[in-house]
Scaffold this motif. Structure first.
Motif, PDB file in Angstrom:
ATOM      1  N   PHE A 164       0.759  -1.166   0.046  1.00 29.56           N
ATOM      2  CA  PHE A 164       0.072   0.079   0.174  1.00 29.56           C
ATOM      3  C   PHE A 164       1.029   1.266   0.013  1.00 29.56           C
ATOM      4  CE2 PHE A 164      -2.932  -2.968   2.436  1.00 29.56           C
ATOM      5  CZ  PHE A 164      -3.862  -3.160   1.464  1.00 29.56           C
ATOM      6  N   ARG A 165       0.220   2.214  -0.336  1.00 31.97           N
ATOM      7  CA  ARG A 165       0.956   3.510  -0.094  1.00 31.97           C
ATOM      8  C   ARG A 165       1.405   3.799   1.486  1.00 31.97           C
ATOM      9  NH1 ARG A 165       0.426   9.147   0.960  1.00 31.97           N
ATOM     10  NH2 ARG A 165       1.777  10.346  -0.363  1.00 31.97           N
TER      11      ARG A 165
ATOM     12  N   GLU B  89       9.988   3.801 -11.602  1.00 32.44           N
ATOM     13  CA  GLU B  89       8.611   4.711 -11.874  1.00 32.44           C
ATOM     14  C   GLU B  89       7.399   4.157 -11.915  1.00 32.44           C
ATOM     15  OE1 GLU B  89      10.068   6.753 -15.435  1.00 32.44           O
ATOM     16  OE2 GLU B  89      11.795   7.644 -14.777  1.00 32.44           O
ATOM     17  N   ALA B  90       7.400   2.792 -11.742  1.00 27.66           N
ATOM     18  CA  ALA B  90       5.898   2.197 -12.085  1.00 27.66           C
ATOM     19  C   ALA B  90       5.248   2.615 -11.098  1.00 27.66           C
ATOM     20  CB  ALA B  90       6.227   0.300 -11.778  1.00 27.66           C
ATOM     21  N   VAL B  91       4.044   2.753 -11.507  1.00 29.95           N
ATOM     22  CA  VAL B  91       2.631   3.050 -10.626  1.00 29.95           C
ATOM     23  C   VAL B  91       2.231   1.744 -10.011  1.00 29.95           C
ATOM     24  CG1 VAL B  91       0.149   3.761 -10.732  1.00 29.95           C
ATOM     25  CG2 VAL B  91       2.181   5.043 -12.219  1.00 29.95           C
TER      26      VAL B  91
ATOM     27  N   SER C 219      -3.314   5.150  -5.248  1.00 28.79           N
ATOM     28  CA  SER C 219      -2.158   4.652  -5.775  1.00 28.79           C
ATOM     29  C   SER C 219      -0.407   5.317  -5.458  1.00 28.79           C
ATOM     30  CB  SER C 219      -2.063   4.753  -7.279  1.00 28.79           C
ATOM     31  OG  SER C 219      -3.350   3.894  -7.906  1.00 28.79           O
ATOM     32  N   THR C 220       0.526   4.456  -5.752  1.00 31.25           N
ATOM     33  CA  THR C 220       1.892   5.236  -5.490  1.00 31.25           C
ATOM     34  C   THR C 220       2.651   4.715  -6.414  1.00 31.25           C
ATOM     35  OG1 THR C 220       3.569   5.101  -3.708  1.00 31.25           O
ATOM     36  CG2 THR C 220       2.230   3.219  -3.935  1.00 31.25           C
ATOM     37  N   THR C 221       4.021   4.883  -6.484  1.00 33.55           N
ATOM     38  CA  THR C 221       4.902   4.392  -7.117  1.00 33.55           C
ATOM     39  C   THR C 221       5.932   3.319  -6.614  1.00 33.55           C
ATOM     40  OG1 THR C 221       6.702   5.964  -7.053  1.00 33.55           O
ATOM     41  CG2 THR C 221       4.985   6.420  -8.463  1.00 33.55           C
ATOM     42  N   ILE C 222       6.700   2.731  -7.312  1.00 34.12           N
ATOM     43  CA  ILE C 222       7.736   1.712  -6.608  1.00 34.12           C
ATOM     44  C   ILE C 222       8.790   2.690  -5.879  1.00 34.12           C
ATOM     45  CG2 ILE C 222       9.587  -0.110  -6.862  1.00 34.12           C
ATOM     46  CD1 ILE C 222       6.924  -1.320  -6.855  1.00 34.12           C
TER      47      ILE C 222
ATOM     48  N   ARG D  42      11.659   4.306  -0.787  1.00 36.67           N
ATOM     49  CA  ARG D  42      12.163   5.482  -0.055  1.00 36.67           C
ATOM     50  C   ARG D  42      11.306   6.012   0.991  1.00 36.67           C
ATOM     51  NH1 ARG D  42      13.919   6.505  -5.178  1.00 36.67           N
ATOM     52  NH2 ARG D  42      11.867   7.374  -5.868  1.00 36.67           N
ATOM     53  N   GLY D  43      10.049   5.483   1.006  1.00 40.52           N
ATOM     54  CA  GLY D  43       9.325   6.451   2.070  1.00 40.52           C
ATOM     55  C   GLY D  43       8.168   5.307   2.789  1.00 40.52           C
TER      56      GLY D  43
END
Length: 212
Positions: free
Chosen positions: A156-157, A187-189, A197-200, A205-206
């Motif tokens: 998840f985000r 860069e993948a969504v 949504s988020t990215t890889i 990093r977060g």
């Protein structure tokens, strides 16, 4: 010739807000529904608006909120149901799951096909990835051409899927995320099973649970 963009609609369905995703090939108009977790009529409206023929109903795992419209969609589209075999015990207990969460149960037929790790999906060059931890048979679906990951309840985000339900294991989900998901294009969504949504790269990093 430039490749046409894949058709993709993602929207929440059902009483627990599962993110359902419709994937379609813009040329052949073949499509699949990932995690039809309720609101069959709403899903069919999206399908019809896109002019798609649904050829597969694919599940990231077999918790109740990811299957609730599967039976009705199979009846109306004729599309087969796909699931990883390690979640068969959860599929067999769907009525019990619904009772525990106070959700009305509608009978669902058994899966027609069992997903395998690294199996090619039926359209848009998607690949099934076995990413256990949230459940033993949890899957993610990777569309490299589009830099798109359907992660179900694995990632998840800024969080990960819960591991206190049947067959869940935190060490296993952490391994799945580190060794399979965090190795994908940053860069993948990432389309999660619930929420935004988020990215890889953002999660490497977060993510406060599993950092890269």
């Amino acid at each position: 010739m430039e490749q046409m963009t894949m058709i993709r609609d993602t929207f929440p369905v059902g009483p627990l807000g599962c993110n359902c995703t419709i994937i379609g090939d813009p040329i052949t108009k073949k499509g699949m529904v990932i995690d039809p977790g309720g609101d069959a009529d709403k899903i069919l409206e999206y399908v019809q608006a896109r002019g798609l023929e649904i050829v597969a109903l694919i599940h990231t795992h077999a918790h109740l909120d990811h299957f609730l419209a599967s039976g009705e969609l199979k009846e109306k589209t004729g599309a087969p149901i796909y699931l990883h075999p390690d979640d068969k015990f959860l599929w067999d207990s769907l009525e019990m799951q619904c009772r525990m969460f106070g959700v009305p149960y509608t009978p669902v037929p058994d899966p027609d096909f069992w997903l395998k790790d690294d199996e090619q999906l039926c359209c848009c060059n998607g690949v099934a990835m076995h990413t256990p931890g949230h459940s033993p048979g949890s899957m993610s679906f990777w569309f490299e051409d589009q830099k798109l990951l359907i992660a179900g309840d694995t990632l998840f985000r800024r969080s990960v899927g819960r591991t206190d339900l049947w067959g869940g294991d935190h060490a296993t989900i952490e391994k799945s995320i580190r060794t399979r998901l965090y190795t994908l294009d940053e860069e993948a969504v990432v389309v999660a099973g619930h929420g935004p949504s988020t990215t890889i790269g953002e999660e490497i990093r977060g993510n406060v649970v599993v950092r890269g």
